[in-house]
Write a protein that holds these residues in place. Structure first.
Motif, mmCIF file in Angstrom:
data_model
loop_
_atom_site.group_PDB
_atom_site.id
_atom_site.type_symbol
_atom_site.label_atom_id
_atom_site.label_comp_id
_atom_site.label_asym_id
_atom_site.label_seq_id
_atom_site.Cartn_x
_atom_site.Cartn_y
_atom_site.Cartn_z
ATOM 1 N N VAL A 23 -12.050 -9.287 -3.268
ATOM 2 C CA VAL A 23 -10.969 -9.730 -2.556
ATOM 3 C C VAL A 23 -10.400 -8.588 -1.686
ATOM 4 C CG1 VAL A 23 -8.545 -10.233 -3.155
ATOM 5 C CG2 VAL A 23 -10.276 -10.819 -4.490
ATOM 6 N N ALA A 76 -6.078 3.424 6.139
ATOM 7 C CA ALA A 76 -6.363 3.724 4.511
ATOM 8 C C ALA A 76 -7.450 4.756 4.635
ATOM 9 C CB ALA A 76 -6.833 2.344 4.001
ATOM 10 N N LYS A 77 -8.328 4.718 5.642
ATOM 11 C CA LYS A 77 -9.697 5.518 5.271
ATOM 12 C C LYS A 77 -9.078 7.175 5.077
ATOM 13 C CE LYS A 77 -14.048 6.734 7.005
ATOM 14 N NZ LYS A 77 -15.201 6.100 7.821
ATOM 15 N N PHE A 131 0.757 -1.317 -0.055
ATOM 16 C CA PHE A 131 0.069 0.075 -0.101
ATOM 17 C C PHE A 131 0.683 1.297 0.080
ATOM 18 C CE2 PHE A 131 -3.028 -3.288 1.629
ATOM 19 C CZ PHE A 131 -4.085 -2.935 0.899
ATOM 20 N N LEU A 145 -6.936 7.991 1.934
ATOM 21 C CA LEU A 145 -7.860 7.847 0.896
ATOM 22 C C LEU A 145 -8.887 9.029 0.647
ATOM 23 C CD1 LEU A 145 -8.130 4.009 -0.090
ATOM 24 C CD2 LEU A 145 -6.385 5.609 -1.015
ATOM 25 N N MET A 149 -10.906 1.276 -7.344
ATOM 26 C CA MET A 149 -11.319 -0.092 -7.465
ATOM 27 C C MET A 149 -10.871 -0.500 -8.946
ATOM 28 S SD MET A 149 -14.893 -1.000 -5.491
ATOM 29 C CE MET A 149 -15.530 0.347 -4.826
ATOM 30 N N PHE A 157 -14.303 6.243 -5.305
ATOM 31 C CA PHE A 157 -13.645 5.013 -5.208
ATOM 32 C C PHE A 157 -13.930 4.079 -6.295
ATOM 33 C CE2 PHE A 157 -14.253 5.374 -0.151
ATOM 34 C CZ PHE A 157 -13.182 6.312 -0.360
ATOM 35 N N HIS A 158 -15.083 4.221 -7.191
ATOM 36 C CA HIS A 158 -14.849 3.339 -8.419
ATOM 37 C C HIS A 158 -13.747 3.422 -9.248
ATOM 38 C CE1 HIS A 158 -18.969 1.756 -7.621
ATOM 39 N NE2 HIS A 158 -19.633 3.087 -7.576
ATOM 40 N N HIS A 181 -18.748 7.790 -7.761
ATOM 41 C CA HIS A 181 -18.077 8.028 -6.493
ATOM 42 C C HIS A 181 -16.601 7.553 -6.863
ATOM 43 C CE1 HIS A 181 -16.807 7.235 -2.417
ATOM 44 N NE2 HIS A 181 -17.787 7.382 -2.138
ATOM 45 N N LEU A 214 -4.724 -10.607 5.575
ATOM 46 C CA LEU A 214 -5.595 -9.589 6.045
ATOM 47 C C LEU A 214 -7.082 -9.940 6.499
ATOM 48 C CD1 LEU A 214 -4.450 -6.527 6.242
ATOM 49 C CD2 LEU A 214 -5.909 -6.286 3.892
ATOM 50 N N LEU A 243 -3.582 -9.836 1.281
ATOM 51 C CA LEU A 243 -5.096 -10.072 1.112
ATOM 52 C C LEU A 243 -5.628 -10.994 1.935
ATOM 53 C CD1 LEU A 243 -5.454 -8.511 -2.392
ATOM 54 C CD2 LEU A 243 -6.065 -7.206 -0.287
ATOM 55 N N TRP A 299 -18.332 0.573 -18.589
ATOM 56 C CA TRP A 299 -16.873 0.781 -19.063
ATOM 57 C C TRP A 299 -16.229 -0.127 -20.072
ATOM 58 C CZ3 TRP A 299 -16.651 0.619 -13.227
ATOM 59 C CH2 TRP A 299 -17.163 2.172 -12.609
ATOM 60 N N PHE A 346 -12.040 -8.185 -7.675
ATOM 61 C CA PHE A 346 -10.989 -7.351 -6.993
ATOM 62 C C PHE A 346 -11.920 -6.755 -5.681
ATOM 63 C CE2 PHE A 346 -8.422 -3.809 -5.361
ATOM 64 C CZ PHE A 346 -7.457 -4.315 -5.216
ATOM 65 N N PRO A 347 -12.901 -5.761 -5.964
ATOM 66 C CA PRO A 347 -13.462 -5.316 -4.906
ATOM 67 C C PRO A 347 -13.853 -6.288 -3.762
ATOM 68 C CG PRO A 347 -14.300 -4.417 -6.941
ATOM 69 C CD PRO A 347 -13.302 -5.351 -7.160
ATOM 70 N N ILE A 356 -10.885 -14.931 -2.563
ATOM 71 C CA ILE A 356 -9.689 -15.032 -2.042
ATOM 72 C C ILE A 356 -9.267 -16.590 -1.536
ATOM 73 C CG2 ILE A 356 -10.424 -14.554 0.365
ATOM 74 C CD1 ILE A 356 -7.432 -12.592 -0.942
ATOM 75 N N LEU A 382 -22.056 0.544 -3.385
ATOM 76 C CA LEU A 382 -21.138 0.541 -4.472
ATOM 77 C C LEU A 382 -21.309 -0.678 -5.305
ATOM 78 C CD1 LEU A 382 -18.135 2.262 -2.646
ATOM 79 C CD2 LEU A 382 -19.485 3.064 -4.238
ATOM 80 N N THR A 406 -13.674 -0.845 5.429
ATOM 81 C CA THR A 406 -13.402 0.243 6.391
ATOM 82 C C THR A 406 -13.110 1.732 5.730
ATOM 83 O OG1 THR A 406 -11.541 -1.521 7.099
ATOM 84 C CG2 THR A 406 -11.330 0.710 7.933
ATOM 85 N N VAL A 407 -12.725 1.722 4.399
ATOM 86 C CA VAL A 407 -12.367 2.987 3.809
ATOM 87 C C VAL A 407 -13.853 3.495 3.538
ATOM 88 C CG1 VAL A 407 -11.620 3.886 1.823
ATOM 89 C CG2 VAL A 407 -10.256 2.288 2.930
ATOM 90 N N ARG A 452 -22.089 -0.816 -9.592
ATOM 91 C CA ARG A 452 -21.020 -1.558 -10.236
ATOM 92 C C ARG A 452 -21.751 -2.322 -11.500
ATOM 93 N NH1 ARG A 452 -15.825 -0.279 -9.151
ATOM 94 N NH2 ARG A 452 -14.934 -2.038 -10.211
ATOM 95 N N LEU A 483 -6.972 -0.236 -9.321
ATOM 96 C CA LEU A 483 -6.457 -1.458 -8.233
ATOM 97 C C LEU A 483 -6.548 -2.810 -9.022
ATOM 98 C CD1 LEU A 483 -6.578 -0.141 -4.781
ATOM 99 C CD2 LEU A 483 -4.416 0.012 -6.430
ATOM 100 N N LEU A 494 -2.810 0.506 8.648
ATOM 101 C CA LEU A 494 -3.310 0.730 7.305
ATOM 102 C C LEU A 494 -3.438 2.495 7.313
ATOM 103 C CD1 LEU A 494 -5.064 -2.137 5.665
ATOM 104 C CD2 LEU A 494 -2.779 -1.151 4.989
#
Lengths: 203, 203
Positions: free
Chosen positions: B166, A128-129, A72, A132, A155, A151-152, A149, A115, A112, B195, B163-164, B109, B184, B173-174, B188, A158, A126
């Motif tokens: 995984v 992370a919140k 990360f 980001l 996502m 975050f899309h 959004h 995690l 992952l 997309w 992925f989202p 996962i 979300l 959390t985010v 999608r 990544l 992390l």
DNA sequence: GTCTATAGCGCGATAGAC
DNA sequence: GTCTATCGCGCTATAGAC
């Protein structure tokens, strides 16, 4: 006088154990990894492992922290760079990540999956919140006025980068060997930023 | 006479064990899972587990096969449907996968990490190569005359969908809790096919 | 078929010599 | 600091009563 010089260039043992542990944990996961394997891999005795680190659990947490940082850590500095545009951020993240993942292909699946086994434990590490939601990257997206959004995009970015590595065991068979697989990954360095820019325009 | 009626509606025990095993293996992974946990989860005794399945290993392989089928089985029938267009395939795969993954969030996962531990073992069971390289989906893409390798679309499709899930432990959390996260994912379902169509047009 | 009890063994951890 | 030797637990697997 003589005893003052100590632990100066002590790059050995402790570091050797950590490297061996990293290797074995990554390959087998926490549960399947044995402290004996780690000791052997490090070329030292089992007892020494407990001398430096108190337990298998403790050793794992230390190694794990560094791995998470690696996975990360690439993200946050780029996402928070005020000097670069969104397009440049896409390019840099893609480039950096794919290069790193070619060297450490099973880092994501390891991080992952571990995690998932204990999400609480690494939550604060992390952060992370905050990283980001308050990032320059998210602000830049919001300024674009998109209804989608932020975050899309994250996502997608990544997902398109990391997933091919998570699915490597399958994909490598499908594509016909490591060589072809890697060639595809190289192509993606240029393709992924292009796709993301397209998503941005249409949004 | 009385003894003839036997194992008729015996939906129990063996099936109960398999379900319990699936649950425990998924939650902890093979190495961390204990047969005692599985027995307890199934509400039966430990010895009974070895009566039905010869060993922990054997039980795992059976459960694992079904999971792999679940994760990849969605894909192949849709990819090989001659009646649907590429656009429709994108929609169906996205819809089917996201629905399934909402119900079984940590299926990917689990499958992918166990797959990595022993890729050989499941190679033939997947038969992924033939299923994909000779699929209607790949043919349809090639007919479009795109210079981009068909697998890139497949990677993007699966990456953006899977992925989202995984990365759920982090993303949840985010995004601020399960509720927002699921919202979300619902979005999608419509966004991902859009997309992908964009990528198709520009290619 | 289902149970209790236990064999047998591999694991993480430690004691103690050097 | 580094080793050898060993403890004791918890696991899978099985024997044997019901």
């Amino acid at each position: 006088m003589a005893k003052v010089v100590k632990a100066e260039i002590d790059l050995s043992t402790e570091e050797k154990i950590k490297e061996a542990a990293s290797k074995v944990f990554t390959k087998k996961g926490y549960g399947n990894a044995r402290t004996r394997d780690i000791a052997e891999e490090a070329g030292i005795n089992l007892a020494l492992l407990n001398y430096y680190f108190r337990s298998k659990e403790k050793l794992f947490e230390i190694v794990m922290g560094e791995r998470i940082q690696k996975l990360f850590g690439i993200l946050t500095p780029v996402l928070n760079d005020k000097e670069t545009t969104l397009e440049e951020k896409f390019e840099r993240i893609t480039e950096n990540y794919i290069n790193m993942l070619i060297e450490h292909p099973d880092l994501p699946i390891f991080v992952l999956s571990e995690l998932r086994n204990d999400p609480e434990r690494f939550a604060d590490r992390l952060q992370a919140k905050t990283h980001l939601t308050q990032s320059v990257f998210v602000n830049q997206l919001q300024e674009k006025g998109t209804k989608i959004h932020p975050f899309h995009f994250l996502m997608n970015l990544l997902g398109m980068i990391i997933f091919p590595f998570v699915g490597k065991p399958v994909l490598q068979t499908v594509t016909g060997g490591e060589e072809n697989y890697l060639a595809l990954m190289e192509q993606r360095k240029k393709l992924i930023p292009e796709w993301l820019n397209m998503m941005l325009e249409k949004a």
